[in-house]
Design a protein around this motif. Structure first.
Motif, PDB file in Angstrom:
ATOM      1  N   ILE A  19       0.834  -1.199   0.000  1.00 22.29           N
ATOM      2  CA  ILE A  19       0.000   0.000   0.000  1.00 22.29           C
ATOM      3  C   ILE A  19       0.866   1.245   0.000  1.00 22.29           C
ATOM      4  O   ILE A  19       0.597   2.215  -0.725  1.00 22.29           O
ATOM      5  CB  ILE A  19      -0.957   0.008   1.206  1.00 22.29           C
ATOM      6  CG1 ILE A  19      -1.916  -1.186   1.133  1.00 22.29           C
ATOM      7  CG2 ILE A  19      -1.748   1.318   1.267  1.00 22.29           C
ATOM      8  CD1 ILE A  19      -2.849  -1.316   2.336  1.00 22.29           C
ATOM      9  N   GLY A  20       1.915   1.249   0.792  1.00 21.53           N
ATOM     10  CA  GLY A  20       2.758   2.430   0.917  1.00 21.53           C
ATOM     11  C   GLY A  20       3.348   2.897  -0.398  1.00 21.53           C
ATOM     12  O   GLY A  20       3.403   4.104  -0.688  1.00 21.53           O
ATOM     13  N   ALA A  21       3.793   1.951  -1.228  1.00 20.41           N
ATOM     14  CA  ALA A  21       4.365   2.325  -2.525  1.00 20.41           C
ATOM     15  C   ALA A  21       3.323   2.983  -3.412  1.00 20.41           C
ATOM     16  O   ALA A  21       3.614   3.952  -4.128  1.00 20.41           O
ATOM     17  CB  ALA A  21       4.950   1.093  -3.206  1.00 20.41           C
ATOM     18  N   TRP A  22       2.094   2.473  -3.363  1.00 19.24           N
ATOM     19  CA  TRP A  22       1.027   3.072  -4.168  1.00 19.24           C
ATOM     20  C   TRP A  22       0.609   4.435  -3.629  1.00 19.24           C
ATOM     21  O   TRP A  22       0.268   5.334  -4.405  1.00 19.24           O
ATOM     22  CB  TRP A  22      -0.177   2.131  -4.245  1.00 19.24           C
ATOM     23  CG  TRP A  22      -0.061   1.130  -5.356  1.00 19.24           C
ATOM     24  CD1 TRP A  22       0.208  -0.200  -5.256  1.00 19.24           C
ATOM     25  CD2 TRP A  22      -0.207   1.393  -6.763  1.00 19.24           C
ATOM     26  NE1 TRP A  22       0.248  -0.788  -6.487  1.00 19.24           N
ATOM     27  CE2 TRP A  22      -0.010   0.168  -7.441  1.00 19.24           C
ATOM     28  CE3 TRP A  22      -0.481   2.539  -7.506  1.00 19.24           C
ATOM     29  CZ2 TRP A  22      -0.086   0.058  -8.834  1.00 19.24           C
ATOM     30  CZ3 TRP A  22      -0.554   2.427  -8.892  1.00 19.24           C
ATOM     31  CH2 TRP A  22      -0.358   1.208  -9.540  1.00 19.24           C
ATOM     32  N   VAL A  23       0.629   4.617  -2.310  1.00 12.82           N
ATOM     33  CA  VAL A  23       0.333   5.938  -1.736  1.00 12.82           C
ATOM     34  C   VAL A  23       1.382   6.939  -2.209  1.00 12.82           C
ATOM     35  O   VAL A  23       1.054   8.058  -2.628  1.00 12.82           O
ATOM     36  CB  VAL A  23       0.278   5.878  -0.198  1.00 12.82           C
ATOM     37  CG1 VAL A  23       0.211   7.286   0.400  1.00 12.82           C
ATOM     38  CG2 VAL A  23      -0.929   5.062   0.265  1.00 12.82           C
ATOM     39  N   ALA A  24       2.647   6.545  -2.153  1.00 14.97           N
ATOM     40  CA  ALA A  24       3.715   7.436  -2.631  1.00 14.97           C
ATOM     41  C   ALA A  24       3.511   7.770  -4.106  1.00 14.97           C
ATOM     42  O   ALA A  24       3.641   8.940  -4.513  1.00 14.97           O
ATOM     43  CB  ALA A  24       5.076   6.778  -2.413  1.00 14.97           C
ATOM     44  N   LYS A  25       3.196   6.789  -4.919  1.00 17.53           N
ATOM     45  CA  LYS A  25       2.984   7.003  -6.348  1.00 17.53           C
ATOM     46  C   LYS A  25       1.810   7.946  -6.600  1.00 17.53           C
ATOM     47  O   LYS A  25       1.892   8.865  -7.435  1.00 17.53           O
ATOM     48  CB  LYS A  25       2.750   5.671  -7.053  1.00 17.53           C
ATOM     49  CG  LYS A  25       2.535   5.784  -8.566  1.00 17.53           C
ATOM     50  CD  LYS A  25       2.392   4.415  -9.203  1.00 17.53           C
ATOM     51  CE  LYS A  25       2.034   4.514 -10.684  1.00 17.53           C
ATOM     52  NZ  LYS A  25       3.059   5.225 -11.477  1.00 17.53           N
ATOM     53  N   ALA A  26       0.700   7.724  -5.883  1.00 24.74           N
ATOM     54  CA  ALA A  26      -0.479   8.578  -6.061  1.00 24.74           C
ATOM     55  C   ALA A  26      -0.174  10.022  -5.692  1.00 24.74           C
ATOM     56  O   ALA A  26      -0.622  10.964  -6.365  1.00 24.74           O
ATOM     57  CB  ALA A  26      -1.646   8.044  -5.226  1.00 24.74           C
ATOM     58  N   LEU A  27       0.597  10.219  -4.647  1.00 18.79           N
ATOM     59  CA  LEU A  27       0.984  11.578  -4.246  1.00 18.79           C
ATOM     60  C   LEU A  27       1.857  12.232  -5.324  1.00 18.79           C
ATOM     61  O   LEU A  27       1.646  13.392  -5.693  1.00 18.79           O
ATOM     62  CB  LEU A  27       1.740  11.531  -2.917  1.00 18.79           C
ATOM     63  CG  LEU A  27       0.902  11.256  -1.667  1.00 18.79           C
ATOM     64  CD1 LEU A  27       1.793  10.826  -0.509  1.00 18.79           C
ATOM     65  CD2 LEU A  27       0.098  12.504  -1.272  1.00 18.79           C
ATOM     66  N   LEU A  28       2.819  11.485  -5.811  1.00 18.41           N
ATOM     67  CA  LEU A  28       3.713  12.023  -6.843  1.00 18.41           C
ATOM     68  C   LEU A  28       2.940  12.367  -8.116  1.00 18.41           C
ATOM     69  O   LEU A  28       3.183  13.402  -8.741  1.00 18.41           O
ATOM     70  CB  LEU A  28       4.811  11.004  -7.150  1.00 18.41           C
ATOM     71  CG  LEU A  28       5.844  10.788  -6.040  1.00 18.41           C
ATOM     72  CD1 LEU A  28       6.646   9.524  -6.290  1.00 18.41           C
ATOM     73  CD2 LEU A  28       6.763  11.998  -5.904  1.00 18.41           C
ATOM     74  N   GLU A  29       1.991  11.518  -8.479  1.00 23.68           N
ATOM     75  CA  GLU A  29       1.201  11.771  -9.684  1.00 23.68           C
ATOM     76  C   GLU A  29       0.396  13.056  -9.581  1.00 23.68           C
ATOM     77  O   GLU A  29       0.109  13.706 -10.587  1.00 23.68           O
ATOM     78  CB  GLU A  29       0.263  10.594  -9.948  1.00 23.68           C
ATOM     79  CG  GLU A  29       0.970   9.351 -10.474  1.00 23.68           C
ATOM     80  CD  GLU A  29       0.026   8.181 -10.658  1.00 23.68           C
ATOM     81  OE1 GLU A  29      -1.075   8.195 -10.064  1.00 23.68           O
ATOM     82  OE2 GLU A  29       0.398   7.246 -11.395  1.00 23.68           O
ATOM     83  N   ARG A  30       0.021  13.425  -8.362  1.00 21.37           N
ATOM     84  CA  ARG A  30      -0.789  14.633  -8.162  1.00 21.37           C
ATOM     85  C   ARG A  30       0.064  15.854  -7.855  1.00 21.37           C
ATOM     86  O   ARG A  30      -0.473  16.914  -7.537  1.00 21.37           O
ATOM     87  CB  ARG A  30      -1.827  14.389  -7.070  1.00 21.37           C
ATOM     88  CG  ARG A  30      -2.861  13.341  -7.492  1.00 21.37           C
ATOM     89  CD  ARG A  30      -3.855  13.046  -6.391  1.00 21.37           C
ATOM     90  NE  ARG A  30      -4.844  14.099  -6.220  1.00 21.37           N
ATOM     91  CZ  ARG A  30      -5.997  14.174  -6.882  1.00 21.37           C
ATOM     92  NH1 ARG A  30      -6.290  13.272  -7.797  1.00 21.37           N
ATOM     93  NH2 ARG A  30      -6.859  15.150  -6.631  1.00 21.37           N
ATOM     94  N   GLY A  31       1.393  15.709  -7.940  1.00 21.97           N
ATOM     95  CA  GLY A  31       2.273  16.859  -7.822  1.00 21.97           C
ATOM     96  C   GLY A  31       2.902  17.095  -6.470  1.00 21.97           C
ATOM     97  O   GLY A  31       3.597  18.104  -6.271  1.00 21.97           O
TER      98      GLY A  31
END
Length: 344
Positions: A19-31
């Motif tokens: 989950i943590g890797a996807w949370v990091a990715k989602a944050l990065l995708e949104r800037g």
């Protein structure tokens, strides 16, 4: 509390997990700018490579023991928000304190560090679990649970039976006691902290794997179970195991997005949000895998049996954040393909 918006800096604990890797990715995708905590340089460098397209907006810090007091003291300095995802998940602990201790101490360690050193932090989002809401309250018909519910059954089981409690209660107790500890901390320190709290309560989390895994044994528990459900066995899995007991599921990508939107939405402060898309049994997963055409790599079971209604009601997150959960079939196929691409 004001929203936390890009390009704010967010600390993600447990960034090398499923989950943590996807949370990091989602944050990065949104800037957003992301600092991930990892236990080793090896895991940190893997993530830095994974997120190289975001250039210098991802960095990592080493936190070998998340339950150690002061573990996050340096990591919280200069960040605007924290997503605390790191927590043990196991059904094999003998002593329940093997799970409860790290879950509670890791949560409190995070909050204590934010209070003492995270002067710029405005919101903390904690990954809790559906396990925090399941209880034995009397209900007519199909049992359902929402954000007003609390699991008081599992902690009571631990008190009464200790090491002899069922493994599921040991795990569930760790989740509900950690979440309770977080809300108690905020209440007890409300006059001396400058951040608010949101908790996200996922059900079984499936979806594609982007974190580093080197073997089936190193997969997180939910994906291990998914693999077991969707793999041929000899003899075949008994029909009774395929159709029960009922469970709930959610896509990891939707779970991650809810974490991000919980930061971006001012009204989310001081709220709990279940992340859950649908009820399922193993047979539901098999039917979804075959829905767009037969697959030789997935057993068929007993098609059409085992359909269930959801128990964890995830509608509050949909309404608050304007999202729509992915369909079961999309999540199942993407999870299957991710596993098969790795040769499993």
């Amino acid at each position: 509390m004001p929203a936390v918006l890009p390009p704010a800096k967010v600390l993600v604990t447990g960034a090398s997990g499923f989950i943590g890797a996807w949370v990091a990715k989602a944050l990065l995708e949104r800037g957003f700018t992301v600092v991930g905590t990892v236990r080793s340089d090896l895991k940190g460098e893997y993530l830095r490579t994974l997120f190289k397209q975001y250039e210098n907006r991802f960095t990592y810090v080493l936190v070998p023991d998340v339950g150690k007091r002061g573990a996050f003291d340096e990591a919280v300095v200069g960040v605007d928000a924290v997503a605390h995802v790191a927590s043990p998940v196991s059904f094999s602990a003998g002593d329940p304190q093997e799970l409860i201790g790290p879950a509670v101490s890791g949560t409190l360690s995070t909050l204590e560090s934010v209070k003492a050193h995270g002067t710029s932090v405005r919101r903390v989002v904690i990954t809790s679990s559906k396990a925090s809401i399941v209880n034995d309250k009397p209900q007519a018909g199909w049992p359902t649970f929402d954000e007003t519910d609390w699991n008081d059954v599992s902690p009571r089981e631990i008190e009464l039976r200790g090491k002899d409690a069922e493994p599921i209660h040991k795990y569930r107790a760790s989740k509900v006691l950690a979440e309770r500890a977080a809300w108690d901390f905020v209440e007890n320190n409300k006059d001396s902290i400058s951040f608010d709290l949101v908790t996200v309560l996922p059900s079984f989390v499936f979806g594609p794997i982007i974190h580093e895994v080197t073997s089936l044994a190193s997969l997180n528990l939910s994906i291990q179970q998914f693999h077991d459900y969707t793999t041929h066995h000899e003899p075949p899995t008994p029909a009774g195991k395929l159709t029960g007991p009922p469970m709930d599921m959610v896509d990891v990508r939707d779970t991650a997005l809810i974490h991000v939107l919980a930061l971006e939405t001012p009204e989310a402060g001081s709220e709990r949000f279940i992340a859950s898309a649908a009820g399922f049994t193993p047979q539901v997963l098999l039917d979804a895998a075959h829905a767009s055409g037969p697959r030789d790599d997935v057993p068929r079971g007993n098609p059409g049996t085992g359909t269930v209604q959801p128990m964890a009601l995830g509608g509050k997150a949909e309404r608050a954040f304007g999202i729509k959960y992915r369909p079961v079939q999309e999540t199942v196929l993407d999870t299957l393909n991710s596993l098969r691409e790795k040769g499993w």
